[in-house]
Design a protein around this motif. Structure first.
Motif, PDB file in Angstrom:
ATOM      1  N   ILE A  27       0.816  -1.146  -0.099  1.00 17.81           N
ATOM      2  CA  ILE A  27      -0.339   0.075  -0.077  1.00 17.81           C
ATOM      3  C   ILE A  27       0.896   1.354  -0.084  1.00 17.81           C
ATOM      4  O   ILE A  27       0.407   2.116  -0.607  1.00 17.81           O
ATOM      5  CB  ILE A  27      -0.885   0.044   1.224  1.00 17.81           C
ATOM      6  N   LEU A  28       2.019   1.062   0.772  1.00 17.76           N
ATOM      7  CA  LEU A  28       2.893   2.381   0.866  1.00 17.76           C
ATOM      8  C   LEU A  28       3.683   2.522  -0.519  1.00 17.76           C
ATOM      9  O   LEU A  28       3.733   3.741  -0.928  1.00 17.76           O
ATOM     10  CB  LEU A  28       3.861   1.936   1.967  1.00 17.76           C
ATOM     11  N   ALA A  29       4.114   1.513  -0.976  1.00 18.56           N
ATOM     12  CA  ALA A  29       4.434   1.444  -2.280  1.00 18.56           C
ATOM     13  C   ALA A  29       3.570   2.375  -3.485  1.00 18.56           C
ATOM     14  O   ALA A  29       4.008   3.095  -4.367  1.00 18.56           O
ATOM     15  CB  ALA A  29       5.107   0.316  -3.019  1.00 18.56           C
ATOM     16  N   LEU A  30       2.353   1.862  -3.562  1.00 22.65           N
ATOM     17  CA  LEU A  30       1.287   2.476  -4.332  1.00 22.65           C
ATOM     18  C   LEU A  30       1.115   3.522  -4.318  1.00 22.65           C
ATOM     19  O   LEU A  30       0.728   4.539  -5.042  1.00 22.65           O
ATOM     20  CB  LEU A  30      -0.022   1.419  -4.180  1.00 22.65           C
ATOM     21  N   CYS A  31       0.980   4.012  -2.882  1.00 21.41           N
ATOM     22  CA  CYS A  31       0.742   5.539  -2.321  1.00 21.41           C
ATOM     23  C   CYS A  31       1.690   6.438  -2.913  1.00 21.41           C
ATOM     24  O   CYS A  31       1.623   7.648  -3.363  1.00 21.41           O
ATOM     25  CB  CYS A  31       0.433   5.531  -1.269  1.00 21.41           C
ATOM     26  N   VAL A  32       3.109   5.933  -2.455  1.00 20.37           N
ATOM     27  CA  VAL A  32       4.158   6.933  -3.028  1.00 20.37           C
ATOM     28  C   VAL A  32       4.375   6.965  -4.533  1.00 20.37           C
ATOM     29  O   VAL A  32       4.419   8.081  -5.183  1.00 20.37           O
ATOM     30  CB  VAL A  32       5.455   6.220  -2.295  1.00 20.37           C
ATOM     31  N   ASN A  34       2.254   6.864  -6.755  1.00 21.08           N
ATOM     32  CA  ASN A  34       0.994   7.781  -7.523  1.00 21.08           C
ATOM     33  C   ASN A  34       0.867   9.020  -6.544  1.00 21.08           C
ATOM     34  O   ASN A  34      -0.355   9.629  -6.584  1.00 21.08           O
ATOM     35  CB  ASN A  34      -0.253   6.857  -7.436  1.00 21.08           C
ATOM     36  N   SER A  35       1.839   9.500  -6.298  1.00 20.59           N
ATOM     37  CA  SER A  35       1.651  10.880  -5.112  1.00 20.59           C
ATOM     38  C   SER A  35       2.900  11.744  -6.033  1.00 20.59           C
ATOM     39  O   SER A  35       3.669  11.424  -6.786  1.00 20.59           O
ATOM     40  CB  SER A  35       1.809  10.800  -3.894  1.00 20.59           C
ATOM     41  N   PHE A  36       2.889  12.908  -5.198  1.00 24.03           N
ATOM     42  CA  PHE A  36       4.090  13.873  -5.404  1.00 24.03           C
ATOM     43  C   PHE A  36       5.652  13.448  -5.461  1.00 24.03           C
ATOM     44  O   PHE A  36       6.525  13.839  -5.945  1.00 24.03           O
ATOM     45  CB  PHE A  36       3.967  15.182  -4.851  1.00 24.03           C
ATOM     46  N   LEU A  37       5.526  12.162  -4.308  1.00 27.17           N
ATOM     47  CA  LEU A  37       6.968  11.535  -4.331  1.00 27.17           C
ATOM     48  C   LEU A  37       7.233  10.590  -5.265  1.00 27.17           C
ATOM     49  O   LEU A  37       8.297   9.919  -5.259  1.00 27.17           O
ATOM     50  CB  LEU A  37       6.883  10.871  -2.981  1.00 27.17           C
ATOM     51  N   SER A  38       6.477  10.423  -6.210  1.00 30.31           N
ATOM     52  CA  SER A  38       6.763   9.340  -7.469  1.00 30.31           C
ATOM     53  C   SER A  38       8.232   9.521  -8.048  1.00 30.31           C
ATOM     54  O   SER A  38       8.750   8.485  -8.273  1.00 30.31           O
ATOM     55  CB  SER A  38       5.786   9.408  -8.364  1.00 30.31           C
ATOM     56  N   GLU A  39       8.538  10.684  -8.417  1.00 33.59           N
ATOM     57  CA  GLU A  39       9.857  10.865  -8.847  1.00 33.59           C
ATOM     58  C   GLU A  39      11.002  10.591  -7.915  1.00 33.59           C
ATOM     59  O   GLU A  39      12.069   9.766  -8.376  1.00 33.59           O
ATOM     60  CB  GLU A  39      10.028  12.370  -9.394  1.00 33.59           C
ATOM     61  N   HIS A  40      10.869  10.701  -6.771  1.00 28.95           N
ATOM     62  CA  HIS A  40      11.980  10.295  -5.770  1.00 28.95           C
ATOM     63  C   HIS A  40      11.737   8.813  -5.406  1.00 28.95           C
ATOM     64  O   HIS A  40      12.968   8.339  -5.362  1.00 28.95           O
ATOM     65  CB  HIS A  40      11.591  11.128  -4.362  1.00 28.95           C
ATOM     66  N   ASN A 274       8.818  -3.224  -5.712  1.00 29.59           N
ATOM     67  CA  ASN A 274       8.200  -3.744  -6.869  1.00 29.59           C
ATOM     68  C   ASN A 274       6.675  -3.706  -7.065  1.00 29.59           C
ATOM     69  O   ASN A 274       6.335  -3.928  -8.043  1.00 29.59           O
ATOM     70  CB  ASN A 274       8.469  -5.392  -7.009  1.00 29.59           C
ATOM     71  N   ALA A 275       6.155  -3.141  -5.798  1.00 36.49           N
ATOM     72  CA  ALA A 275       4.536  -2.932  -5.850  1.00 36.49           C
ATOM     73  C   ALA A 275       4.277  -1.651  -6.303  1.00 36.49           C
ATOM     74  O   ALA A 275       3.093  -1.416  -6.456  1.00 36.49           O
ATOM     75  CB  ALA A 275       4.152  -3.465  -4.677  1.00 36.49           C
ATOM     76  N   GLY A 276       5.199  -0.744  -6.695  1.00 34.78           N
ATOM     77  CA  GLY A 276       4.861   0.512  -7.087  1.00 34.78           C
ATOM     78  C   GLY A 276       4.333   0.726  -8.488  1.00 34.78           C
ATOM     79  O   GLY A 276       4.882   1.118  -9.408  1.00 34.78           O
ATOM     80  N   VAL A 277       3.174   0.293  -8.421  1.00 32.95           N
ATOM     81  CA  VAL A 277       2.523   0.426  -9.968  1.00 32.95           C
ATOM     82  C   VAL A 277       1.832   1.809 -10.233  1.00 32.95           C
ATOM     83  O   VAL A 277       1.124   2.485  -9.341  1.00 32.95           O
ATOM     84  CB  VAL A 277       1.215  -0.465  -9.977  1.00 32.95           C
ATOM     85  N   ASN A 278       2.419   2.295 -11.113  1.00 33.06           N
ATOM     86  CA  ASN A 278       1.828   3.934 -11.516  1.00 33.06           C
ATOM     87  C   ASN A 278       0.788   3.648 -12.247  1.00 33.06           C
ATOM     88  O   ASN A 278       0.403   3.498 -13.488  1.00 33.06           O
ATOM     89  CB  ASN A 278       2.858   4.309 -12.759  1.00 33.06           C
ATOM     90  N   LEU A 279      -0.563   3.895 -11.581  1.00 32.70           N
ATOM     91  CA  LEU A 279      -1.831   3.759 -12.247  1.00 32.70           C
ATOM     92  C   LEU A 279      -2.364   4.946 -12.951  1.00 32.70           C
ATOM     93  O   LEU A 279      -3.335   4.587 -13.878  1.00 32.70           O
ATOM     94  CB  LEU A 279      -2.836   3.655 -10.726  1.00 32.70           C
TER      95      LEU A 279
END
Length: 392
Positions: A27-32, A34-40, A274-279
């Motif tokens: 959940i944390l990876a998905l939130c990060v 898909n937020s302003f922190l995605s580039e970081h 690995n779970a950071g999916v860009n929705l």
């Protein structure tokens, strides 16, 4: 006070807590992402980490260090568990191997067949045929433990045994089908490292430093050989002695010392990476592409059908028996949980399609959705429909 601390320690070190921690990191990876922190987030995972020693150079993004390095420790722990089971555990009796072996075989063949049938016209997408064949043991066990005492303990043993064969199957698939150009020099160095560990084991040497040095050399050589580095983890495990010359447990001590690192660092970090999916980039076309549908149907439908069908046939033809005090309804509920591919499926997905956004992350999203559906459906079925004594 001490009793409370002991209870907290027991909960934290359990499979249930490990499963919850993976969910939180997902959940944390998905939130990060898909937020302003995605580039970081992406910059963090793409930071180059490496070193040079003479002509030998190893320079990889942090994401690959996690997927090639840390996950090798996870496979090392699987190897330790497998050796322990064959020498001292349930696998010591050949009769106990049959059911989980057939179940794991069905859980590989049927999901792969579903994926292949859906993607048979495209050679590139076919590379992902192994994605829906994997099971995330930590997640599946966490859900099973949440069901409570309605499910007999023998089914937990069955799921653990099945997971071991499932992971061995994944390792073989990775070694055989997801390799690049092979390096003869690297293979020679790997063979030397394996031979040294064989001699150490033969002499009953239990100096951890010796095995550590050999395992690092083996990992580096396998990494450079073209075969995936995770293979080094399970090979090393086979040469770890069961006990010291004084009769003290050695393999068990190493296995238990890894538990903290696996639960709190390695698997959560792998999930976060690995779970950071860009929705935002996912389209309806990519969601309903052959790869996405193949992954979803393979995991959610193929795993439960394959595992249960092969288990049922093994029981029907008297090659195996049902786990103690369990019925077919309960067995089927456990089969549903094997559709939780999550970390292992994401790992194989990364090997199959090296460009992470080639399908706009719809492949990763399919893994997460299929795993989520398998977990929810499996829990509901086991909790409310599988406690009957009647057979299906």
């Amino acid at each position: 006070m001490n009793e409370t601390l002991d209870k907290i320690k027991k909960i934290v070190s359990s499979e249930v807590f490990g499963g919850f921690l993976l969910i939180i990191c997902t959940i944390l990876a998905l939130c990060v992402q898909n937020s302003f922190l995605s580039e970081h987030y992406r910059e963090f995972l793409n930071v180059n980490v490496g070193f040079n020693v003479g002509n030998f150079a190893l320079d990889k993004p942090l994401l690959l260090w996690i997927n090639d390095g840390l996950i090798s420790i996870f496979f090392f722990s699987i190897g330790l568990e497998l050796k322990k089971e064959f020498i001292q555990g349930d696998f010591k009796n050949p009769k106990n191997i049959v059911l989980p072996f057939f179940a794991a075989l069905g859980g590989i063949i049927v999901p792969a067949a579903i994926f292949v049938l859906i993607n048979i016209t495209d050679p590139y997408t076919l590379k992902g045929w192994a994605i829906p064949t994997a099971t995330d043991t930590a997640f599946a066990l966490a859900i099973l433990m949440m069901v409570g005492k309605k499910i007999p303990p023998s089914l937990k043993v069955f799921l653990l045994s099945l997971a071991i064969f499932d992971d061995v199957g994944a390792i073989l698939i990775i070694a055989i089908f997801y390799t690049t150009e092979l390096s003869v020099v690297a293979f020679v160095i790997a063979a030397i490292a394996i031979f040294v560990m064989f001699i150490l084991n033969l002499l009953g040497n239990t100096r951890k430093s010796f095995y550590f040095i050999c395992s690092v050399i083996l990992w580096l050589s396998v990494l450079k050989s073209g075969v995936h580095a995770t293979l080094a983890g399970i090979i090393t495990a086979f040469f770890i002695p069961m006990q010291t010359k004084e009769g003290q447990p050695f393999l068990k001590e190493i296995d238990e010392s890894l538990r903290f690192w696996l639960i709190f660092i390695i698997l959560p970090l792998f999930a976060f990476a690995n779970a950071g999916v860009n929705l935002s980039n996912i389209t309806m076309g990519s969601i309903f592409s052959g790869v996405s549908i193949g992954i979803f149907l393979g995991l959610f439908l193929g795993k439960q059908v394959g595992v249960f069908l092969f288990s049922y046939l093994a029981i029907k033809f008297k090659l195996a028996t049902l786990p103690h005090e369990a019925n077919l309804k309960q067995l089927y509920g456990v089969c549903i949980l094997t559709g939780i591919g999550f970390t292992m499926s994401l790992f194989i997905d990364g090997l199959a399609y090296e460009v992470s956004d080639i399908f706009h992350y719809a492949d990763n999203l399919s893994i997460l959705i299929a795993s989520f559906c398998s977990g929810i459906f499996g829990f509901i079925y086991l909790k409310f429909f599988a406690n009957s004594k009647k057979e299906i």
